[in-house]
Design a protein around this motif. Structure first.
Motif, short mmCIF file in Angstrom:
data_model
loop_
_atom_site.label_atom_id
_atom_site.label_comp_id
_atom_site.label_asym_id
_atom_site.label_seq_id
_atom_site.Cartn_x
_atom_site.Cartn_y
_atom_site.Cartn_z
N SER A 72 0.60 -1.25 -0.38
CA SER A 72 -0.32 0.19 0.33
C SER A 72 1.05 1.24 0.31
N HIS A 73 2.54 1.24 0.53
CA HIS A 73 2.75 2.49 1.03
C HIS A 73 3.46 2.48 -0.64
N HIS A 74 3.48 1.78 -1.13
CA HIS A 74 3.99 2.06 -2.65
C HIS A 74 3.03 1.95 -3.35
N MET A 75 1.81 1.39 -4.11
CA MET A 75 0.84 1.03 -4.84
C MET A 75 0.17 2.72 -5.00
N ASP A 76 -0.39 3.09 -3.55
CA ASP A 76 -1.46 3.41 -2.74
C ASP A 76 -1.01 4.98 -2.63
N MET A 77 -0.26 5.21 -2.40
CA MET A 77 0.40 6.13 -1.31
C MET A 77 1.75 6.75 -2.48
N PHE A 78 3.05 6.35 -3.08
CA PHE A 78 3.76 6.41 -3.86
C PHE A 78 3.43 6.93 -5.10
N ARG A 79 2.41 5.53 -6.07
CA ARG A 79 1.99 6.07 -6.96
C ARG A 79 1.32 6.72 -7.15
N LYS A 80 1.06 7.60 -6.62
CA LYS A 80 -0.90 8.85 -6.26
C LYS A 80 0.26 9.97 -6.06
N SER A 81 1.16 10.29 -5.82
CA SER A 81 1.46 11.57 -4.85
C SER A 81 2.74 11.86 -6.34
N PRO A 82 2.81 12.99 -6.20
CA PRO A 82 3.76 14.30 -6.66
C PRO A 82 5.11 13.71 -6.52
N GLU A 83 5.92 12.87 -5.84
CA GLU A 83 6.83 12.58 -6.20
C GLU A 83 6.87 11.39 -7.32
N TYR A 84 5.72 10.87 -7.26
CA TYR A 84 6.29 9.44 -8.71
C TYR A 84 6.08 10.55 -9.85
N GLN A 85 5.30 11.38 -10.23
CA GLN A 85 5.60 12.15 -11.49
C GLN A 85 6.73 12.38 -11.22
N GLU A 86 7.03 12.73 -10.65
CA GLU A 86 8.78 13.67 -10.64
C GLU A 86 9.74 12.52 -11.66
N TRP A 87 9.45 11.34 -10.45
CA TRP A 87 10.32 10.14 -10.29
C TRP A 87 10.14 9.89 -12.37
N ARG A 88 8.53 9.87 -12.41
CA ARG A 88 9.11 9.17 -13.69
C ARG A 88 9.32 10.46 -15.11
N GLY A 89 9.30 11.31 -14.75
CA GLY A 89 9.58 12.69 -15.24
C GLY A 89 11.19 12.84 -15.42
N ASN A 90 11.94 12.11 -14.38
CA ASN A 90 13.35 12.19 -14.70
C ASN A 90 13.90 10.56 -15.07
N VAL A 91 13.60 9.84 -15.17
CA VAL A 91 13.94 8.45 -16.32
C VAL A 91 13.03 8.34 -16.79
N GLY A 92 11.48 8.57 -16.95
CA GLY A 92 10.64 7.68 -18.27
C GLY A 92 11.08 7.35 -19.04
N HIS A 93 11.88 9.19 -19.95
CA HIS A 93 12.13 8.50 -20.92
C HIS A 93 13.01 7.63 -21.67
N PHE A 94 13.99 7.64 -20.42
CA PHE A 94 14.77 6.46 -20.81
C PHE A 94 14.79 5.07 -21.09
N PHE A 95 13.33 4.66 -20.69
CA PHE A 95 12.75 3.85 -21.24
C PHE A 95 12.24 3.13 -22.70
N ALA A 96 13.20 1.79 -22.58
CA ALA A 96 13.11 1.18 -24.28
C ALA A 96 11.52 0.76 -24.32
N ASP A 97 11.24 -0.07 -23.02
CA ASP A 97 9.52 -0.19 -22.69
C ASP A 97 8.67 -0.63 -21.23
N THR A 98 7.85 -0.99 -21.91
CA THR A 98 7.20 -0.68 -20.24
C THR A 98 7.84 -1.90 -19.31
N PRO A 99 8.49 -1.20 -18.23
CA PRO A 99 8.87 -1.74 -16.84
C PRO A 99 7.91 -3.06 -16.25
N ARG A 100 8.67 -4.10 -16.46
CA ARG A 100 8.20 -5.40 -15.38
C ARG A 100 8.56 -5.05 -13.54
N LEU A 101 6.83 -4.86 -13.44
CA LEU A 101 6.61 -4.71 -11.70
C LEU A 101 5.82 -6.08 -11.06
#
Length: 98
Positions: free
Chosen positions: A60-89
């Motif tokens: 829940s700390h990961h999926m419900d809190m972090f993934r719905k936070s502004p920090e997650y959006q910033e995280w994806r902004g910092n690294v998402g454009h380097f992904f060659a395909d969808t990460p496996r979680l």
């Protein structure tokens, strides 16, 4: 404690920039509720593949809190454009440790 395990393929010749993006994101994780620690591993056989291990207090700390936070959006902004395909979680819980 649970471990989030993410397998990420990074676009060719962008591995160093991806690592810098993860380092830049350190404080985003540190201020996230339930975050414990993070490790980034690079696969030897295929250096375009990284494994990200993040320990959280709960799924829940990961999926419900972090993934719905502004920090997650910033995280994806910092690294998402380097992904060659969808990460496996996936999430795991340690059963044995020596």
């Amino acid at each position: 404690m649970i471990t989030e395990i993410v397998e990420i393929r990074i676009k060719s010749k962008m591995q160093d920039e991806f690592i810098a993006g993860v380092e830049k994101s350190k404080e985003l994780f540190e201020r996230s509720p339930g975050f414990q620690n993070l490790e980034l591993h690079r696969q030897i056989e295929d250096p375009e593949i990284f494994l990200l291990f993040i320990n959280w207090d709960s799924v829940s700390h990961h999926m419900d809190m972090f993934r719905k936070s502004p920090e997650y959006q910033e995280w994806r902004g910092n690294v998402g454009h380097f992904f060659a395909d969808t990460p496996r979680l996936q999430h795991s819980k340690t059963q044995l440790a020596y």
